[in-house]
Design a protein around this motif. Sequence first.
Motif, short mmCIF file in Angstrom:
data_model
loop_
_atom_site.label_atom_id
_atom_site.label_comp_id
_atom_site.label_asym_id
_atom_site.label_seq_id
_atom_site.Cartn_x
_atom_site.Cartn_y
_atom_site.Cartn_z
N ILE A 54 -125.78 46.89 8.33
CA ILE A 54 -125.23 45.91 7.19
C ILE A 54 -124.09 46.37 6.47
CG2 ILE A 54 -126.07 45.05 4.95
CD1 ILE A 54 -129.04 45.36 6.45
N GLN A 55 -123.92 47.73 6.20
CA GLN A 55 -122.62 47.98 5.49
C GLN A 55 -121.40 48.35 6.37
OE1 GLN A 55 -124.22 51.70 3.75
NE2 GLN A 55 -124.83 50.85 1.93
N TYR A 59 -120.74 45.02 3.72
CA TYR A 59 -121.67 45.16 2.42
C TYR A 59 -121.36 46.47 1.76
CZ TYR A 59 -125.66 44.47 -0.46
OH TYR A 59 -126.30 44.28 -1.31
N VAL A 63 -128.42 48.92 0.32
CA VAL A 63 -129.24 48.07 1.32
C VAL A 63 -130.64 48.68 0.98
CG1 VAL A 63 -129.87 48.04 3.58
CG2 VAL A 63 -127.56 48.06 2.95
N GLU A 72 -135.02 41.27 3.37
CA GLU A 72 -133.98 41.08 2.50
C GLU A 72 -132.85 40.62 3.02
OE1 GLU A 72 -133.54 42.38 -0.66
OE2 GLU A 72 -135.56 43.50 -0.80
N GLU A 73 -132.17 39.62 2.40
CA GLU A 73 -131.07 38.95 3.16
C GLU A 73 -129.59 39.17 2.59
OE1 GLU A 73 -133.06 35.05 2.08
OE2 GLU A 73 -130.74 34.60 2.20
N TYR A 74 -128.54 39.17 3.59
CA TYR A 74 -127.25 39.36 3.29
C TYR A 74 -126.20 38.28 3.97
CZ TYR A 74 -129.40 43.97 2.73
OH TYR A 74 -130.34 44.78 1.99
N HIS A 75 -125.54 38.00 3.24
CA HIS A 75 -124.50 36.94 3.68
C HIS A 75 -123.25 37.28 3.82
CE1 HIS A 75 -127.94 33.99 3.81
NE2 HIS A 75 -128.26 34.43 2.97
N LEU A 76 -122.77 37.71 5.01
CA LEU A 76 -121.32 38.18 5.19
C LEU A 76 -120.73 37.88 6.48
CD1 LEU A 76 -123.08 42.07 5.21
CD2 LEU A 76 -121.56 41.01 3.34
N SER A 80 -125.62 35.39 8.52
CA SER A 80 -126.83 35.82 7.61
C SER A 80 -127.56 36.75 8.48
CB SER A 80 -127.79 34.40 7.54
OG SER A 80 -126.94 33.29 7.07
#
Length: 158
Positions: A54-55, A59, A63, A72-76, A80
């Motif tokens: 993720i990073q 991001y 985390v 957990e969600e991340y939009h990058l 998604s």
Amino acid sequence: MEQFNQYIPDEITMCRFGAKLMQIVSQMATEKGIVIYLNGDLGAGKTTLSRGMIQGLGYEGKVKSPTYTLVEEYHLAGKSIYHFDLYRLSDPEELEFMGIRDYFNAQSICLIEWSEKGRGLLADPDLIIQIDYVDDARNLTLHAKSKQGEQIIQQLIA
Ligand code: ADP
Ligand code: MG
């Protein structure tokens, strides 16, 4: 190549490997998204690898382990990323209430810890990453479970 092994001496190397893997995964053309199951005992490094992934996509925040929230969600980068930890899932029906099917779409990258708890309700994986203890280090084994999974492994070793 359907299987790939990588020795990981320490946590930093685990994060770097995650970042490299995510570069490949996030740039794949896909019509159904990408699903990765992360297998291994408690403390093996499933969350650490997810954090690296993720990073690695840019991001910069923390985390968190989704142990209590399930996801957990991340939009990058137009993607998604849904990071699941199903360890505490008591009833698979909970996944139905969450609308689990909607998490698996063309833009999504799903990273799933303890996928066996959601058996029957999750999308099939493209890749299964098995993390095993080797004293203080770890060994990763990536198993391709789809054409997309094979392509990911091919790019990793290229
Ligand atoms: P899991 O999600 O599989 O339960 P975590 O990623 O939360 O595991 O925890 C892994 C723990 O192991 C962390 O405390 C991390 O610092 C430690 N660790 C030691 N060596 C490694 C390694 N080579 N790769 C990943 N984590 C490692
Ligand atoms: Mg974890």
